[in-house]
Scaffold this motif. Structure first.
Motif, PDB file in Angstrom:
ATOM      1  N   PRO A   1       0.840  -1.207   0.000  1.00  0.00           N
ATOM      2  CA  PRO A   1       0.000   0.000   0.000  1.00  0.00           C
ATOM      3  C   PRO A   1       0.869   1.249   0.000  1.00  0.00           C
ATOM      4  N   LEU A   2       0.281   2.364  -0.414  1.00  0.00           N
ATOM      5  CA  LEU A   2       1.018   3.616  -0.515  1.00  0.00           C
ATOM      6  C   LEU A   2       1.733   3.954   0.790  1.00  0.00           C
ATOM      7  N   GLU A   3       1.070   3.672   1.914  1.00  0.00           N
ATOM      8  CA  GLU A   3       1.641   4.016   3.223  1.00  0.00           C
ATOM      9  C   GLU A   3       2.937   3.261   3.511  1.00  0.00           C
ATOM     10  N   GLN A   4       3.170   2.164   2.826  1.00  0.00           N
ATOM     11  CA  GLN A   4       4.363   1.354   3.070  1.00  0.00           C
ATOM     12  C   GLN A   4       5.390   1.458   1.932  1.00  0.00           C
ATOM     13  N   THR A   5       5.355   2.569   1.209  1.00  0.00           N
ATOM     14  CA  THR A   5       6.316   2.750   0.123  1.00  0.00           C
ATOM     15  C   THR A   5       7.745   2.744   0.641  1.00  0.00           C
ATOM     16  N   GLY A   6       7.965   3.264   1.828  1.00  0.00           N
ATOM     17  CA  GLY A   6       9.302   3.242   2.411  1.00  0.00           C
ATOM     18  C   GLY A   6       9.832   1.823   2.554  1.00  0.00           C
ATOM     19  N   GLN A   7       8.981   0.907   2.978  1.00  0.00           N
ATOM     20  CA  GLN A   7       9.389  -0.491   3.089  1.00  0.00           C
ATOM     21  C   GLN A   7       9.661  -1.091   1.719  1.00  0.00           C
ATOM     22  N   ALA A   8       8.832  -0.736   0.740  1.00  0.00           N
ATOM     23  CA  ALA A   8       9.050  -1.221  -0.617  1.00  0.00           C
ATOM     24  C   ALA A   8      10.413  -0.763  -1.142  1.00  0.00           C
ATOM     25  N   ALA A   9      10.740   0.519  -0.926  1.00  0.00           N
ATOM     26  CA  ALA A   9      12.031   1.046  -1.363  1.00  0.00           C
ATOM     27  C   ALA A   9      13.178   0.401  -0.586  1.00  0.00           C
ATOM     28  N   HIS A  10      12.946   0.108   0.677  1.00  0.00           N
ATOM     29  CA  HIS A  10      13.957  -0.571   1.488  1.00  0.00           C
ATOM     30  C   HIS A  10      14.251  -1.952   0.918  1.00  0.00           C
ATOM     31  N   ASP A  11      13.216  -2.669   0.504  1.00  0.00           N
ATOM     32  CA  ASP A  11      13.412  -3.991  -0.097  1.00  0.00           C
ATOM     33  C   ASP A  11      14.279  -3.903  -1.345  1.00  0.00           C
ATOM     34  N   VAL A  12      13.990  -2.903  -2.197  1.00  0.00           N
ATOM     35  CA  VAL A  12      14.762  -2.745  -3.423  1.00  0.00           C
ATOM     36  C   VAL A  12      16.203  -2.353  -3.093  1.00  0.00           C
ATOM     37  N   HIS A  13      16.360  -1.461  -2.128  1.00  0.00           N
ATOM     38  CA  HIS A  13      17.698  -1.017  -1.719  1.00  0.00           C
ATOM     39  C   HIS A  13      18.546  -2.190  -1.235  1.00  0.00           C
ATOM     40  N   ARG A  14      17.930  -3.110  -0.514  1.00  0.00           N
ATOM     41  CA  ARG A  14      18.667  -4.255   0.041  1.00  0.00           C
ATOM     42  C   ARG A  14      18.648  -5.468  -0.884  1.00  0.00           C
ATOM     43  N   ASN A  15      18.101  -5.307  -2.074  1.00  0.00           N
ATOM     44  CA  ASN A  15      18.004  -6.406  -3.044  1.00  0.00           C
ATOM     45  C   ASN A  15      17.251  -7.599  -2.466  1.00  0.00           C
ATOM     46  N   ALA A  16      16.250  -7.305  -1.637  1.00  0.00           N
ATOM     47  CA  ALA A  16      15.435  -8.350  -1.010  1.00  0.00           C
ATOM     48  C   ALA A  16      14.161  -8.569  -1.807  1.00  0.00           C
ATOM     49  N   HIS A  17      14.269  -8.502  -3.125  1.00  0.00           N
ATOM     50  CA  HIS A  17      13.089  -8.601  -3.975  1.00  0.00           C
ATOM     51  C   HIS A  17      13.459  -9.326  -5.252  1.00  0.00           C
ATOM     52  N   GLN A  18      12.430  -9.704  -6.000  1.00  0.00           N
ATOM     53  CA  GLN A  18      12.605 -10.211  -7.355  1.00  0.00           C
ATOM     54  C   GLN A  18      11.821  -9.292  -8.282  1.00  0.00           C
ATOM     55  N   GLY A  19      12.232  -9.218  -9.547  1.00  0.00           N
ATOM     56  CA  GLY A  19      11.447  -8.456 -10.509  1.00  0.00           C
ATOM     57  C   GLY A  19      11.176  -7.047 -10.046  1.00  0.00           C
ATOM     58  N   LYS A  20       9.909  -6.658 -10.066  1.00  0.00           N
ATOM     59  CA  LYS A  20       9.497  -5.314  -9.659  1.00  0.00           C
ATOM     60  C   LYS A  20       8.607  -5.362  -8.420  1.00  0.00           C
ATOM     61  N   VAL A  21       8.718  -4.316  -7.610  1.00  0.00           N
ATOM     62  CA  VAL A  21       7.886  -4.135  -6.418  1.00  0.00           C
ATOM     63  C   VAL A  21       6.867  -3.053  -6.721  1.00  0.00           C
ATOM     64  N   GLY A  22       5.593  -3.390  -6.615  1.00  0.00           N
ATOM     65  CA  GLY A  22       4.528  -2.459  -6.937  1.00  0.00           C
ATOM     66  C   GLY A  22       3.994  -1.736  -5.720  1.00  0.00           C
ATOM     67  N   VAL A  23       3.254  -0.662  -5.975  1.00  0.00           N
ATOM     68  CA  VAL A  23       2.614   0.124  -4.916  1.00  0.00           C
ATOM     69  C   VAL A  23       1.173   0.419  -5.333  1.00  0.00           C
ATOM     70  N   LEU A  24       0.233   0.125  -4.451  1.00  0.00           N
ATOM     71  CA  LEU A  24      -1.172   0.463  -4.669  1.00  0.00           C
ATOM     72  C   LEU A  24      -1.393   1.881  -4.200  1.00  0.00           C
ATOM     73  N   CYS A  25      -1.785   2.750  -5.105  1.00  0.00           N
ATOM     74  CA  CYS A  25      -1.977   4.162  -4.764  1.00  0.00           C
ATOM     75  C   CYS A  25      -3.441   4.401  -4.414  1.00  0.00           C
ATOM     76  N   LEU A  26      -4.295   4.645  -5.405  1.00  0.00           N
ATOM     77  CA  LEU A  26      -5.726   4.729  -5.127  1.00  0.00           C
ATOM     78  C   LEU A  26      -6.399   3.368  -5.123  1.00  0.00           C
ATOM     79  N   ALA A  27      -5.853   2.404  -5.824  1.00  0.00           N
ATOM     80  CA  ALA A  27      -6.470   1.078  -5.876  1.00  0.00           C
ATOM     81  C   ALA A  27      -6.560   0.483  -4.480  1.00  0.00           C
ATOM     82  N   PRO A  28      -7.761   0.097  -4.032  1.00  0.00           N
ATOM     83  CA  PRO A  28      -7.903  -0.424  -2.670  1.00  0.00           C
ATOM     84  C   PRO A  28      -7.384  -1.843  -2.503  1.00  0.00           C
TER      85      PRO A  28
END
Length: 449
Positions: free
Chosen positions: A397-424
């Motif tokens: 969710p949008l509120e957790q974008t910092g965590q999403a960016a942290h995952d990418v920064h630490r290479n703790a992800h695969q592919g792409k990490v998405g963010v739900l903005c208005l989509a519930p």
């Protein structure tokens, strides 16, 4: 904002979603919206820390910001989904420089650009959503259109940009070198950033290819890049990551042979699931003896493994984006007369390589940066046709974008990490379930990895 979301959600239940979405044209534009920002008064918050220890969760804030006026040639979109790229990570840790310098320089360009020079920066270079409003002079798009946005922002007042818009002296990356980016409920774009949303994808799936898919297309396929051809051997670093996962797909679709370099057995399995047969786990290699000295014996060992996999072939093309950590070995292993095409430099910008292997073996280094509008459009078209698939692994969710960016920064992800903005919720926005059904396994390949 709720009225806008209600109108978009009404389309989910309608037999004619486009007709329902046209209703947004009559809705008032909110005076403010929530966006993910970095703040100018916090640019020194990580001073003295190593890059790895700088935490995007501390610098990325979700806050209410005023809605900018829509100028000539521009569009305001309601953002349903977005994604995190490395430029969001760089922005969040203020490396290699603070992005507020970009905004200040852009703000000096003209009166319209002054809006971007603010004490906060709304970040994000991917978006999928619905057009809410268009500015004077816009005729290709109208309120209610379902769109994705590429991140090329150009002025095109200089002749230099009219052969290749990436050469425009005022070329910028939206959401990184401009304000009002896609990690937000609303986003301001130039209308020529808009492209049709692929109808078989959800909002978050449609948002995630934008930057990396277009970048990989230019690097590998375009005549501005490596001009990959059938039969080429292509070494792809980080082949299961944001850029590499699209490069792998382009190589396979284009009749080339990808040699996928990954850092774990799990990532190797993802590459094989995409159809790649030749995979190297780089975790057994150490290309630097110490901070200043590269290990040329490791270069040779790595090159030998490539040839063992390919039946003696060296790479015609090396798809480079890690940068400092791998660039020396990339130049070394490329075929005589081969091409190293490079962007991003996520492990460091100061590259070192042995020029003898470049000059005496007639190799070429090509610098590549995002894509022009035509390249971005063609890359998006391949997504829409179901030839290339999104590599979304997880959405926040949008509120957790910092965590999403942290995952990418630490290479703790695969592919792409998405963010739900208005989509519930995930899974909304699919308009062509039949096309989706034909590609469901490929679309979900990276999920929860």
């Amino acid at each position: 904002m709720q009225h806008i979301l209600d109108a978009i959600m009404q389309a989910e239940r309608a037999s004619d979603p486009a007709a329902e979405l046209r209703a947004v044209a009559g809705l008032p534009v909110p005076s403010s919206y929530r966006g993910v920002v970095v703040r100018a008064d916090e640019t020194e918050m990580f001073d003295g820390l190593a890059t790895r220890d700088k935490d995007p969760r501390k610098s990325l804030h979700v806050q209410e910001v005023p809605t900018p006026e829509v100028g000539p040639g521009e569009a305001l979109i309601a953002v349903m989904g977005s994604a995190v790229n490395y430029n969001t990570v760089w922005t969040s840790i203020f490396e290699p420089v603070s992005t507020f310098g970009f905004l200040q320089r852009y703000g000096r360009l003209n009166d319209l650009a002054k809006r971007h020079d603010l004490p906060y920066h709304v970040v994000g270079s991917d978006a999928a959503g619905v057009v809410l409003k268009v500015g004077p002079g816009v005729s290709k798009w109208k309120p209610g259109d379902e769109v994705v946005a590429h991140c090329l922002s150009v002025e095109l007042e200089d002749a230099t940009g009219h052969d290749d818009t990436m050469l425009d002296p005022q070329q910028r990356i939206w959401g990184f070198e401009t304000n009002f980016g896609g990690l937000a409920e609303l986003a301001l774009v130039k209308a020529n950033q808009l492209m049709p949303k692929p109808t078989h994808l959800s909002w978050e799936e449609a948002a995630c290819p934008g930057l990396v898919n277009s970048t990989a297309y230019r690097q590998l396929v375009s005549h501005h890049g490596a001009q990959m051809k059938q039969g080429d051997t292509v070494l792809i670093w980080g082949a299961s990551g944001g850029l590499g996962s699209y490069a792998t797909q382009f190589a396979l679709n284009g009749g080339a042979t990808p040699v996928c370099v990954v850092s774990s057995p799990q990532k190797a399995d993802l590459c094989r699931a995409m159809g790649a047969e030749l995979v190297i786990d780089r975790s057994s290699y150490t290309f630097w003896k110490d901070e200043h000295t590269q290990d040329t014996a490791e270069w040779r060992r790595f090159g030998a493994e490539i040839r063992a996999l390919t039946g003696g072939e060296d790479p015609d093309i090396v798809f480079e984006h890690p940068g400092r950590e791998t660039f020396g070995v990339s130049v070394y292993v490329a075929k005589r007369g081969g091409t190293i095409v490079t962007c991003a430099s996520t492990s460091g910008f100061m590259h070192q390589y042995d020029n003898r292997y470049l000059w005496m073996h007639l190799k070429r280094i090509i610098g590549s940066h995002f894509a022009n509008y035509r390249e971005a459009w063609e890359a998006n078209r391949l997504i829409a046709l179901g030839r290339i698939h999104p590599t979304l692994s997880r959405s926040y969710p949008l509120e957790q974008t910092g965590q999403a960016a942290h995952d990418v920064h630490r290479n703790a992800h695969q592919g792409k990490v998405g963010v739900l903005c208005l989509a519930p919720t995930e899974g909304l926005g699919v308009r062509d379930p039949e096309l989706r059904a034909r590609h469901e396994a490929a679309i979900n390949r990276f999920r929860n990895q």
